[in-house]
Design an enzyme around this catalytic site. Structure first.
Site, PDB file in Angstrom:
ATOM      1  CD  GLN A   1     -83.355  31.436  42.462  1.00 36.28           C
ATOM      2  OE1 GLN A   1     -83.724  32.532  42.119  1.00 36.28           O
ATOM      3  NE2 GLN A   1     -84.014  30.704  43.320  1.00 36.28           N
TER       4      GLN A   1
ATOM      5  CB  VAL B   1     -70.551  35.158  43.777  1.00 36.32           C
ATOM      6  CG1 VAL B   1     -69.603  36.056  43.010  1.00 36.32           C
ATOM      7  CG2 VAL B   1     -70.890  35.738  45.137  1.00 36.32           C
ATOM      8  CB  VAL B   2     -72.291  35.710  38.286  1.00 42.62           C
ATOM      9  CG1 VAL B   2     -71.868  35.433  36.845  1.00 42.62           C
ATOM     10  CG2 VAL B   2     -73.539  34.900  38.628  1.00 42.62           C
TER      11      VAL B   2
ATOM     12  CG  ASP C   1     -87.268  32.438  35.125  1.00 43.66           C
ATOM     13  OD1 ASP C   1     -86.615  32.494  36.182  1.00 43.66           O
ATOM     14  OD2 ASP C   1     -88.074  33.331  34.779  1.00 43.66           O
TER      15      ASP C   1
ATOM     16  NE  ARG D   1     -86.674  36.897  36.385  1.00 39.02           N
ATOM     17  CZ  ARG D   1     -87.930  36.989  35.973  1.00 39.02           C
ATOM     18  NH1 ARG D   1     -88.436  38.162  35.596  1.00 39.02           N
ATOM     19  NH2 ARG D   1     -88.715  35.913  35.923  1.00 39.02           N
ATOM     20  CG  ASN D   2     -83.623  34.820  33.658  1.00 39.98           C
ATOM     21  OD1 ASN D   2     -82.747  35.153  34.452  1.00 39.98           O
ATOM     22  ND2 ASN D   2     -84.775  34.295  34.040  1.00 39.98           N
TER      23      ASN D   2
ATOM     24  CG  ASP E   1     -79.087  31.822  33.368  1.00 39.30           C
ATOM     25  OD1 ASP E   1     -79.143  33.045  33.566  1.00 39.30           O
ATOM     26  OD2 ASP E   1     -78.063  31.149  33.532  1.00 39.30           O
TER      27      ASP E   1
HETATM   28  C1  LIG Z   1     -71.837  49.507  32.274  1.00 37.38           C
HETATM   29  N1  LIG Z   1     -72.408  48.463  33.071  1.00 37.38           N
HETATM   30  C2  LIG Z   1     -71.629  48.334  34.324  1.00 37.38           C
HETATM   31  C3  LIG Z   1     -72.269  47.305  35.205  1.00 37.38           C
HETATM   32  N2  LIG Z   1     -72.378  46.042  34.464  1.00 37.38           N
HETATM   33  C4  LIG Z   1     -71.908  44.909  34.994  1.00 37.38           C
HETATM   34  O1  LIG Z   1     -71.392  44.934  36.064  1.00 37.38           O
HETATM   35  C5  LIG Z   1     -72.096  43.610  34.299  1.00 37.38           C
HETATM   36  C6  LIG Z   1     -71.367  43.303  33.173  1.00 37.38           C
HETATM   37  C7  LIG Z   1     -71.508  42.058  32.562  1.00 37.38           C
HETATM   38  C8  LIG Z   1     -72.386  41.107  33.093  1.00 37.38           C
HETATM   39  N3  LIG Z   1     -72.479  39.889  32.446  1.00 37.38           N
HETATM   40  C9  LIG Z   1     -73.028  38.716  32.890  1.00 37.38           C
HETATM   41  N4  LIG Z   1     -73.652  38.624  34.071  1.00 37.38           N
HETATM   42  C10 LIG Z   1     -74.199  37.418  34.428  1.00 37.38           C
HETATM   43  C11 LIG Z   1     -74.918  37.365  35.695  1.00 37.38           C
HETATM   44  C12 LIG Z   1     -74.611  38.267  36.743  1.00 37.38           C
HETATM   45  C13 LIG Z   1     -75.319  38.187  37.921  1.00 37.38           C
HETATM   46  C14 LIG Z   1     -76.363  37.260  38.094  1.00 37.38           C
HETATM   47  C15 LIG Z   1     -76.667  36.392  37.022  1.00 37.38           C
HETATM   48  N5  LIG Z   1     -77.726  35.514  37.046  1.00 37.38           N
HETATM   49  C16 LIG Z   1     -77.772  34.355  37.705  1.00 37.38           C
HETATM   50  O2  LIG Z   1     -76.858  34.036  38.403  1.00 37.38           O
HETATM   51  C17 LIG Z   1     -78.984  33.509  37.516  1.00 37.38           C
HETATM   52  C18 LIG Z   1     -79.922  33.824  36.561  1.00 37.38           C
HETATM   53  C19 LIG Z   1     -81.071  33.036  36.415  1.00 37.38           C
HETATM   54  C20 LIG Z   1     -81.273  31.943  37.219  1.00 37.38           C
HETATM   55  C21 LIG Z   1     -82.530  31.122  37.075  1.00 37.38           C
HETATM   56  C22 LIG Z   1     -82.239  29.638  37.222  1.00 37.38           C
HETATM   57  C23 LIG Z   1     -83.506  31.540  38.160  1.00 37.38           C
HETATM   58  C24 LIG Z   1     -83.162  31.293  35.707  1.00 37.38           C
HETATM   59  C25 LIG Z   1     -80.332  31.625  38.172  1.00 37.38           C
HETATM   60  C26 LIG Z   1     -79.172  32.400  38.327  1.00 37.38           C
HETATM   61  C27 LIG Z   1     -75.962  36.440  35.834  1.00 37.38           C
HETATM   62  C28 LIG Z   1     -74.143  36.288  33.623  1.00 37.38           C
HETATM   63  N6  LIG Z   1     -73.502  36.402  32.431  1.00 37.38           N
HETATM   64  C29 LIG Z   1     -73.312  35.485  31.418  1.00 37.38           C
HETATM   65  C30 LIG Z   1     -72.644  36.142  30.433  1.00 37.38           C
HETATM   66  N7  LIG Z   1     -72.392  37.420  30.807  1.00 37.38           N
HETATM   67  C31 LIG Z   1     -72.950  37.576  32.031  1.00 37.38           C
HETATM   68  C32 LIG Z   1     -73.131  41.420  34.229  1.00 37.38           C
HETATM   69  C33 LIG Z   1     -72.989  42.665  34.830  1.00 37.38           C
HETATM   70  C34 LIG Z   1     -73.051  46.093  33.168  1.00 37.38           C
HETATM   71  C35 LIG Z   1     -72.414  47.166  32.341  1.00 37.38           C
END
Ligand SMILES: CN1CCN(C(=O)c2ccc(Nc3nc(-c4cccc(NC(=O)c5ccc(C(C)(C)C)cc5)c4)cn4ccnc34)cc2)CC1
Length: 285
Positions: A36, A39-40, A147, A151-152, A165
């Site tokens: 949302q 980039v993370v 929320d 997904r969260n 989140d």
């Molecule tokens: C083998 N697989 C390979 C691919 N893979 C990955 O690339 C992967 C590995 C680790 C990941 N970890 C995390 N990923 C995220 C992450 C990544 C992308 C998007 C988001 N989400 C957001 O940015 C986000 C979520 C919710 C909200 C509201 C306010 C709407 C509720 C706003 C923004 C989080 C947050 N984290 C917090 C702690 N760890 C993580 C995410 C992805 C997973 C493992």
């Protein structure tokens, strides 16, 4: 305590904002995805601590309000909550720094591992229980997620599942997300009182938790399939609920149904849910 018997000034230790992280101590690594807010990225803090760093796109969130709230959020600590380490707020974009969860979102994890998770009711129920523990902690601290959905939630090593989140939804500026008529509003996880009056509470989190349980026991299916939001709103208001997932035990589905009671006060608390799920889990295994 001070070396001599002079009283320690009340402001001692408050000067450096411990929720403020020095960006110089952060080493940014690969991109984890974008949400949302932008980039993370995966990051290392102080050389060794694995973190996830949300780089907040300008104009996507009310930053000053969030930075104020961050002080409270850093105090919420539980093994089933993704820990907020702090923020980098002295530059733009601001960074939100949390603990790192190596397997990504629970939704993607369920979809990716459907074959191995499919028949494993014990593991699926354990995931439900972990999320419930994190939510019971928030409930105890009168903290509403707003929320909650697969997904969260995030997955770490050894099938650890944590809620992420929490409370962040309050700072999103995009009214397509914040207003219940918006295209990005999580309609399929919302109870009647949220659809009609946007009345959020821990009991509206419990409704969302029921949908999250359904997501877990279907290994990440989309609730209500391809129904349009207006059709879902109509069903929810008429009391039509999600059907029992094929692989889900009757007792587990009974818990979901209670989470979907029309009146918030008829829904169980997370505290009660935790005990009910523990009894079922012992009975199953
Ligand atoms: C083998 N697989 C390979 C691919 N893979 C990955 O690339 C992967 C590995 C680790 C990941 N970890 C995390 N990923 C995220 C992450 C990544 C992308 C998007 C988001 N989400 C957001 O940015 C986000 C979520 C919710 C909200 C509201 C306010 C709407 C509720 C706003 C923004 C989080 C947050 N984290 C917090 C702690 N760890 C993580 C995410 C992805 C997973 C493992």
């Amino acid at each position: 305590a001070s070396p001599c018997d002079r009283p320690v000034p009340a402001t001692a230790g408050l000067s450096h904002d411990k929720w403020e992280i020095d960006p110089a101590e952060l080493m940014l690594l690969e991109e984890l995805g974008s949400g949302q807010f932008g980039v993370v990225r995966h990051g290392k803090w102080k050389g060794s601590i694995d973190t996830a760093v949300k780089m907040m796109k300008e104009g996507t969130m009310s930053e000053d309000d969030f930075i104020e709230e961050a002080k409270v959020m850093t105090k919420l600590q539980h093994q089933n909550l993704v820990q907020l380490y702090g923020v980098c707020s002295k530059h733009r974009p601001i960074y939100i720094v949390t603990e790192y969860m190596r397997h990504g979102s629970l939704l993607n994890y369920l979809r990716r591992h459907e074959n191995s998770l499919g028949g494993n009711n014990g593991l699926l129920l354990d995931m439900c229980i972990q999320v419930c523990k994190g939510m019971a902690y928030l409930e105890r601290h009168n903290y509403i997620h707003r929320d909650l959905a697969a997904r969260n939630c995030l997955v770490g090593s050894e099938n650890v599942v944590k809620v992420a989140d929490f409370g962040l939804a309050r700072y999103v500026l995009d009214d397509q997300y914040t207003s219940s008529g918006g295209t990005k509003f999580p309609i399929k996880w919302a109870p009647p009182e949220v659809l009609n009056y946007t009345r959020f509470s821990s009991k509206s989190d419990v409704w969302a938790y029921g949908v999250l349980m359904w997501e877990i026991f279907t290994c990440g299916k989309m609730p209500y399939g391809r129904l349009k939001n207006t059709e879902v709103v109509d069903r929810v208001q008429r009391g039509i609920i999600l059907e029992k997932p094929k692989m889900c035990f009757k007792e587990v589905y009974e818990v979901m149904r209670k989470c979907w009671s029309h009146c918030p006060e008829d829904r169980p608390s997370f505290r009660l849910l935790k005990d009910q799920l523990a009894v079922i889990s012992q009975g199953l295994l």
